[in-house]
Design a protein around this motif. Structure first.
Motif, mmCIF file in Angstrom:
data_model
loop_
_atom_site.group_PDB
_atom_site.id
_atom_site.type_symbol
_atom_site.label_atom_id
_atom_site.label_comp_id
_atom_site.label_asym_id
_atom_site.label_seq_id
_atom_site.Cartn_x
_atom_site.Cartn_y
_atom_site.Cartn_z
ATOM 1 N N THR A 68 0.839 -1.199 0.000
ATOM 2 C CA THR A 68 0.000 0.000 0.000
ATOM 3 C C THR A 68 0.870 1.244 0.000
ATOM 4 O OG1 THR A 68 -0.211 -0.101 2.406
ATOM 5 C CG2 THR A 68 -1.989 -1.062 1.106
ATOM 6 N N PHE A 117 -0.874 -8.536 1.946
ATOM 7 C CA PHE A 117 -1.225 -7.121 1.825
ATOM 8 C C PHE A 117 -1.012 -6.473 3.186
ATOM 9 C CE2 PHE A 117 -3.390 -9.223 -1.543
ATOM 10 C CZ PHE A 117 -3.443 -8.312 -2.576
ATOM 11 N N PRO A 119 -2.526 -3.429 4.746
ATOM 12 C CA PRO A 119 -3.425 -2.280 4.785
ATOM 13 C C PRO A 119 -2.923 -1.221 5.770
ATOM 14 C CG PRO A 119 -4.639 -4.333 5.019
ATOM 15 C CD PRO A 119 -3.183 -4.657 5.128
ATOM 16 N N LYS A 120 -3.289 0.004 5.502
ATOM 17 C CA LYS A 120 -2.814 1.139 6.298
ATOM 18 C C LYS A 120 -3.182 1.016 7.778
ATOM 19 C CE LYS A 120 -2.524 6.104 5.691
ATOM 20 N NZ LYS A 120 -3.006 7.208 4.871
#
Length: 178
Positions: A68, A117, A119-120
């Motif tokens: 991200t 992944f 994610p923030k």
């Protein structure tokens, strides 16, 4: 005429991105970045997201990391002009097309990847996907966001609005082909 569904999706994707980006040419910088309650918030952010998605998923499917943070860095350049965005879209579309052909030649569309992944504001998520799923995701996901961009263009008073359905592409590009 093209009859292979994946070829149709790839060719339509390139054409539809260009049609939407060309419709953005008359917009001022302020209009391009005007905030809306749909998509990623602006025409610019939404069309850039389409391109970043193709870049990111192509990288993941090629076994290269794409986080991200990479996407945010790519999307943070709000000064990207339409011509530069068209060039970037063309490069990304060419790359996914070439990659798809390579996968077909090597019978690797079904190859399964595992990617994490980051994610923030959430813990990392690990997913499994095939090359074919990653490619199809990019191409279908782009249609979803192009529809949002066209809605924003409508709100900005752009006329005529671009028509970017697959059958619009087929009629315009291939309808009179032998």
């Amino acid at each position: 005429m093209t009859s292979d569904p994946l070829d149709i999706l790839l060719r339509h994707f390139a054409w539809a991105n260009r049609v939407v980006l060309d419709a953005c040419r008359p917009l001022s910088r302020e209009q391009l970045h005007q905030s809306f309650d749909i998509g990623l918030g602006s025409v610019h952010a939404t069309v850039l997201h389409i391109v970043c998605c193709v870049e990111g998923w192509t990288q993941r499917a090629q076994g290269n990391p794409w986080t991200t943070q990479d996407a945010e860095a790519a999307a943070s350049d709000s000064a990207i002009a339409i011509d530069a965005l068209i060039a970037r879209s063309d490069r990304a579309t060419h790359a996914i097309g070439q990659f798809t052909e390579e996968l077909r030649r090597n019978d690797q569309l079904g190859y399964v990847h595992e990617s994490t992944f980051h994610p923030k504001d959430a813990p990392p998520v690990t997913v499994r996907f095939t090359n074919g799923a990653a490619i199809t995701h990019c191409l279908v996901h782009g249609q979803y966001h192009r529809a949002q961009a066209v809605n924003m263009l409508r709100r900005l008073g752009v006329t005529p609005l671009p028509e970017v359905d697959i059958m619009d592409w087929h009629h315009e590009v291939e309808g009179n082909a032998p």
